[in-house]
Design a protein around this motif. Structure first.
Motif, mmCIF file in Angstrom:
data_model
loop_
_atom_site.group_PDB
_atom_site.id
_atom_site.type_symbol
_atom_site.label_atom_id
_atom_site.label_comp_id
_atom_site.label_asym_id
_atom_site.label_seq_id
_atom_site.Cartn_x
_atom_site.Cartn_y
_atom_site.Cartn_z
ATOM 1 N N LEU A 1 7.914 3.767 19.629
ATOM 2 C CA LEU A 1 8.804 2.891 18.872
ATOM 3 C C LEU A 1 10.051 2.494 19.646
ATOM 4 O O LEU A 1 10.674 1.483 19.340
ATOM 5 N N ASN B 1 6.153 2.935 4.665
ATOM 6 C CA ASN B 1 7.408 3.428 5.213
ATOM 7 C C ASN B 1 7.231 3.876 6.667
ATOM 8 O O ASN B 1 6.371 4.720 6.959
ATOM 9 N N LEU B 2 8.042 3.328 7.560
ATOM 10 C CA LEU B 2 7.932 3.644 8.983
ATOM 11 C C LEU B 2 8.132 5.130 9.252
ATOM 12 O O LEU B 2 7.372 5.739 10.014
ATOM 13 N N HIS C 1 6.225 8.235 19.809
ATOM 14 C CA HIS C 1 5.687 7.347 18.783
ATOM 15 C C HIS C 1 5.547 5.907 19.265
ATOM 16 O O HIS C 1 5.013 5.064 18.548
ATOM 17 N N GLU D 1 -0.195 6.354 17.952
ATOM 18 C CA GLU D 1 -0.117 4.998 17.431
ATOM 19 C C GLU D 1 0.029 5.101 15.931
ATOM 20 O O GLU D 1 -0.652 5.910 15.282
ATOM 21 N N LEU D 2 0.902 4.279 15.385
ATOM 22 C CA LEU D 2 1.149 4.313 13.955
ATOM 23 C C LEU D 2 0.239 3.335 13.235
ATOM 24 O O LEU D 2 -0.009 2.230 13.732
ATOM 25 N N VAL D 3 -0.232 3.746 12.064
ATOM 26 C CA VAL D 3 -0.993 2.827 11.227
ATOM 27 C C VAL D 3 -0.020 1.822 10.630
ATOM 28 O O VAL D 3 1.182 2.081 10.544
ATOM 29 N N ARG D 4 -0.519 0.678 10.241
ATOM 30 C CA ARG D 4 0.336 -0.378 9.689
ATOM 31 C C ARG D 4 0.590 -0.147 8.202
ATOM 32 O O ARG D 4 -0.203 0.463 7.517
ATOM 33 N N GLY D 5 1.722 -0.690 7.757
ATOM 34 C CA GLY D 5 2.039 -0.687 6.333
ATOM 35 C C GLY D 5 2.805 0.537 5.894
ATOM 36 O O GLY D 5 2.717 1.590 6.501
ATOM 37 N N ARG E 1 5.081 7.059 8.175
ATOM 38 C CA ARG E 1 3.953 6.830 9.086
ATOM 39 C C ARG E 1 4.145 7.568 10.404
ATOM 40 O O ARG E 1 3.200 8.141 10.950
#
Length: 138
Positions: free
Chosen positions: A74, A107-108, A72, A101-105, A111
């Motif tokens: 992270l 709950n982590l 992820h 890649e995670l989208v923004r906004g 996402r």
């Protein structure tokens, strides 16, 4: 153990055949996955995913298309990646690594989960396979 690792003598695991029967039941009855269906096994490198890989291989009813590790981006995940790779190697199964890649906004965790499953399902669809994940309550 003092370093936080569990001493294997402290655990009374179910016999391999009992655990394999649970996996067979989950895949064939609960999930309706016909024997012979190729599976991509989500491989986090943790105990649940490593056990799932070993049990699916032990059963032999579903060919393992790949053990798939998702990064992820992270944190450092080299140890988890190595554990997932080692599980694949022990089974003679292909190992695949996906980076997401995670989208923004929001709950982590949500996402990360959504990105992981998009990647897993996309690869499985391209390879004409289904995705299996291992999770336990303990």
């Amino acid at each position: 153990m003092a370093d936080g690792r569990m001493d294997e003598r402290q655990v009374s695991p179910a016999p391999l055949d009992e655990l394999a029967a649970r996996v067979r039941e989950a895949l064939s009855a609960a999930c309706g996955v016909p024997a012979g269906t190729r599976l991509h096994l989500a491989g986090s490198g943790g105990a649940d995913s490593v056990a799932l890989a070993a049990l699916v291989a032990h059963l032999g009813d579903w060919p393992i298309g790949a053990v798939v590790f998702v990064d992820h981006g992270l944190r450092e995940v080299s140890e988890e990646r190595e554990a997932a790779q080692a599980a694949a190697d022990r089974l003679g199964a292909p190992f695949r690594e996906l980076r997401v890649e995670l989208v923004r906004g929001g709950n982590l965790q949500a996402r990360a989960r959504a990105a992981r499953y998009r990647a897993l399902f996309g690869l499985a669809e391209a390879d004409e396979a289904l995705v299996a994940t291992g999770h336990t309550a303990t």
